[in-house]
Scaffold this motif. Structure first.
Motif, PDB file in Angstrom:
ATOM      1  N   UNK A  38       0.832  -1.199   0.000  1.00 56.81           N
ATOM      2  CA  UNK A  38       0.000   0.000   0.000  1.00 56.81           C
ATOM      3  C   UNK A  38       0.869   1.252   0.000  1.00 56.81           C
ATOM      4  N   UNK A  39       0.971   1.855  -1.174  1.00 55.19           N
ATOM      5  CA  UNK A  39       1.655   3.137  -1.303  1.00 55.19           C
ATOM      6  C   UNK A  39       0.593   4.226  -1.156  1.00 55.19           C
ATOM      7  N   UNK A  40       0.572   4.866   0.014  1.00 50.23           N
ATOM      8  CA  UNK A  40      -0.567   5.702   0.357  1.00 50.23           C
ATOM      9  C   UNK A  40      -0.263   7.176   0.471  1.00 50.23           C
ATOM     10  N   UNK A  41      -1.351   7.918   0.612  1.00 49.78           N
ATOM     11  CA  UNK A  41      -1.266   9.357   0.828  1.00 49.78           C
ATOM     12  C   UNK A  41      -2.571   9.823   1.455  1.00 49.78           C
ATOM     13  N   UNK A  42      -2.491  10.917   2.209  1.00 51.50           N
ATOM     14  CA  UNK A  42      -3.721  11.553   2.637  1.00 51.50           C
ATOM     15  C   UNK A  42      -4.556  11.892   1.414  1.00 51.50           C
ATOM     16  N   UNK A  43      -5.835  11.558   1.464  1.00 49.36           N
ATOM     17  CA  UNK A  43      -6.715  11.760   0.302  1.00 49.36           C
ATOM     18  C   UNK A  43      -7.816  12.758   0.615  1.00 49.36           C
ATOM     19  N   UNK A  44      -7.490  13.726   1.474  1.00 46.33           N
ATOM     20  CA  UNK A  44      -8.498  14.677   1.931  1.00 46.33           C
ATOM     21  C   UNK A  44      -9.109  15.461   0.769  1.00 46.33           C
ATOM     22  N   UNK A  45      -8.293  15.768  -0.251  1.00 47.30           N
ATOM     23  CA  UNK A  45      -8.828  16.602  -1.320  1.00 47.30           C
ATOM     24  C   UNK A  45      -9.756  15.839  -2.255  1.00 47.30           C
ATOM     25  N   UNK A  83      -5.137  17.774  -9.990  1.00 46.78           N
ATOM     26  CA  UNK A  83      -4.544  17.262  -8.756  1.00 46.78           C
ATOM     27  C   UNK A  83      -4.979  15.824  -8.502  1.00 46.78           C
ATOM     28  N   UNK A  84      -6.254  15.522  -8.774  1.00 49.79           N
ATOM     29  CA  UNK A  84      -6.754  14.178  -8.519  1.00 49.79           C
ATOM     30  C   UNK A  84      -6.085  13.152  -9.427  1.00 49.79           C
ATOM     31  N   UNK A  85      -5.909  13.511 -10.696  1.00 50.06           N
ATOM     32  CA  UNK A  85      -5.273  12.584 -11.630  1.00 50.06           C
ATOM     33  C   UNK A  85      -3.814  12.340 -11.255  1.00 50.06           C
ATOM     34  N   UNK A  86      -3.133  13.373 -10.771  1.00 50.88           N
ATOM     35  CA  UNK A  86      -1.751  13.200 -10.321  1.00 50.88           C
ATOM     36  C   UNK A  86      -1.704  12.316  -9.076  1.00 50.88           C
ATOM     37  N   UNK A  87      -2.680  12.475  -8.194  1.00 48.55           N
ATOM     38  CA  UNK A  87      -2.767  11.614  -7.007  1.00 48.55           C
ATOM     39  C   UNK A  87      -2.925  10.152  -7.437  1.00 48.55           C
ATOM     40  N   UNK A  88      -3.882   9.899  -8.328  1.00 47.53           N
ATOM     41  CA  UNK A  88      -4.183   8.527  -8.740  1.00 47.53           C
ATOM     42  C   UNK A  88      -3.053   7.888  -9.533  1.00 47.53           C
ATOM     43  N   UNK A  89      -2.263   8.701 -10.192  1.00 51.53           N
ATOM     44  CA  UNK A  89      -1.143   8.177 -10.972  1.00 51.53           C
ATOM     45  C   UNK A  89      -0.052   7.614 -10.076  1.00 51.53           C
ATOM     46  N   UNK A  90      -0.040   8.036  -8.806  1.00 50.93           N
ATOM     47  CA  UNK A  90       1.050   7.640  -7.917  1.00 50.93           C
ATOM     48  C   UNK A  90       0.631   6.672  -6.814  1.00 50.93           C
ATOM     49  N   UNK A  91      -0.563   6.859  -6.257  1.00 55.49           N
ATOM     50  CA  UNK A  91      -0.925   6.138  -5.033  1.00 55.49           C
ATOM     51  C   UNK A  91      -2.051   5.121  -5.244  1.00 55.49           C
ATOM     52  N   UNK A  92      -2.042   4.077  -4.395  1.00 52.34           N
ATOM     53  CA  UNK A  92      -3.103   3.062  -4.444  1.00 52.34           C
ATOM     54  C   UNK A  92      -3.802   2.901  -3.090  1.00 52.34           C
TER      55      UNK A  92
END
Length: 425
Positions: A38-45, A83-92
């Motif tokens: 799990x490569x994660x990130x805060x997904x508040x946005x 921003x959302x597409x950049x988030x999804x390109x990196x994290x799962x």
């Protein structure tokens, strides 16, 4: 070269056509589409993205933006989309905010619909979602103070049953209780959760909240989470496990505003928590592209960064430090199964430049460094040909794959289960 055998698996696939006959001597393309890790990130946005036009204020509550005309609205949505597409390109793996104060500012009116929209969107993108947190003394709702301790506990447990039950199947992973080590001695301000923790004791409160979560979703993954990584946390976990608390995973916070962890510090900390034999998540990781916070500051909540704190040199150092940390955890520690970078964009918490993108949405060196690791170096893609019986052997990083034969594509998973898999096109 690092031994990554603990992150990899091998499986024999039998490829068949719709007629049931093996696809012998057939060329195939194999491509990994998601990691088991799990490569994660805060997904508040994700909240303003799925509930806009609004902004989130950091505690999970949404505030309406000022009225916008057509061009402004279009630009607002374009920024969120980028921003959302950049988030999804990196994290799962994404953490969504369930801070009680922001989630249910008025008793009986939780923001369930808004959080559900965000969670379902992430899940539709094959992102594992975690809710954070169900019980915490900080950011708790003021109205809970109107009740006596018995009622406070009752309402806390009801809250856990409600959220875990409502989101079951969409969110099956939760930080059940947050920062328990300091909870009964927290003295910045009076709050309902510290009151009941003082009365019950740490272990008893942890036991009650975990049991409530476990009862509601027996297959859920429930974490205890803390920033205090001293032996006090180790002793607390040991006491909870001995008391039968169903802790599934240990959460370690690694906010590094006051100094980047050395390899020696990381190893020392992990040596004390790996002995429990449970999966370990680095739940809140921040490495800042800016000056360090005064080490004498007791509470990071009191820190604040200026808008111009980041520099190109700081950004490059952040990228290098992040890469070193991810490499060590992924390559050398099998029990570590998740890392969550706490901030996606700069300025999210403490106005710190701790994200992997800047405030204007442009990519930082840290984004590119993580993208190289996750999507290139730790990624499996290959061409192969089935044998005369229609078999092909696949070895790669554990996770979800697509196998393509001609114009047909089928999904399969590479896991520790080495049993042969039949794939029908």
């Amino acid at each position: 070269m690092a031994d990554l055998s603990h992150r990899m698996a091998e499986v024999k696939l039998l490829l068949k056509g719709k007629d049931g006959k093996p696809l012998s001597n057939t060329k195939v393309s194999i491509n990994q589409v998601n990691h088991e890790f799990l490569f994660g990130c805060g997904a508040f946005e994700t909240l303003p993205y799925t509930n806009g036009p609004v902004v989130h204020n950091g505690n999970g509550s949404l505030n309406k933006v000022k009225p916008m005309d057509g061009e402004e609205l279009e630009a607002f949505h374009a920024r969120l989309e980028d921003r959302m597409q950049k988030w999804l390109e990196l994290f799962n793996f994404g953490t969504l905010p369930f801070y009680w104060g922001g989630f249910e500012p008025e008793e009986g009116s939780p923001n369930t619909q808004q959080l559900m929209a965000a969670a379902k969107f992430l899940k539709s993108k094959d992102v594992t979602v975690k809710g954070h947190p169900l019980c915490w003394h900080t950011g708790c709702v003021p109205w809970l103070m109107n009740y006596d301790n018995k009622t406070i506990l009752q309402k806390q447990l009801e809250r856990i049953h409600r959220e875990v039950g409502n989101f079951k199947g969409v969110i099956d992973m939760w930080d059940v209780i947050n920062e328990v080590v300091i909870m009964p001695i927290y003295n910045k301000y009076d709050n309902a959760i510290t009151r009941i923790c003082k009365e019950l004791g740490r272990v008893e409160l942890v036991k009650k909240v975990f049991e409530a979560a476990q009862e509601t979703n027996p297959d859920g993954i429930f974490l205890i989470n803390d920033f205090n990584l001293s032996t006090n946390y180790e002793i607390l976990i040991d006491g909870c496990l001995n008391a039968g608390v169903p802790i599934k995973t240990i959460g370690l916070q690694s906010h590094q505003h006051q100094g980047v962890w050395t390899r020696e510090k990381t190893e020392e900390i992990l040596s004390r928590f790996e002995h429990f034999g449970l999966p370990i998540h680095f739940t809140e990781n921040t490495i800042v592209a800016g000056p360090l916070v005064d080490p004498s500051l007791d509470d990071l909540q009191d820190a604040h960064y200026e808008d111009d704190a980041a520099t190109p040199e700081f950004e490059q150092k952040q990228a290098e430090d992040l890469e070193k940390m991810y490499r060590n955890l992924f390559e050398n520690h099998p029990l570590v199964t998740a890392i969550t970078n706490w901030d996606f964009g700069d300025g999210a918490w403490l106005n710190a430049p701790s994200g992997v993108i800047r405030k204007d949405g442009s990519l930082k060196p840290s984004y590119n460094a993580l993208h190289h690791l996750i999507k290139e170096e730790w990624h499996t893609a290959c061409e192969a040909t089935t044998d005369a019986q229609g078999f092909v052997t696949v070895k790669g990083f554990k996770g979800k794959y697509e196998i393509t034969a001609g114009s047909n594509k089928v999904d399969f998973k590479l896991t520790n289960d080495s049993k042969p898999i039949t794939v029908t096109f």
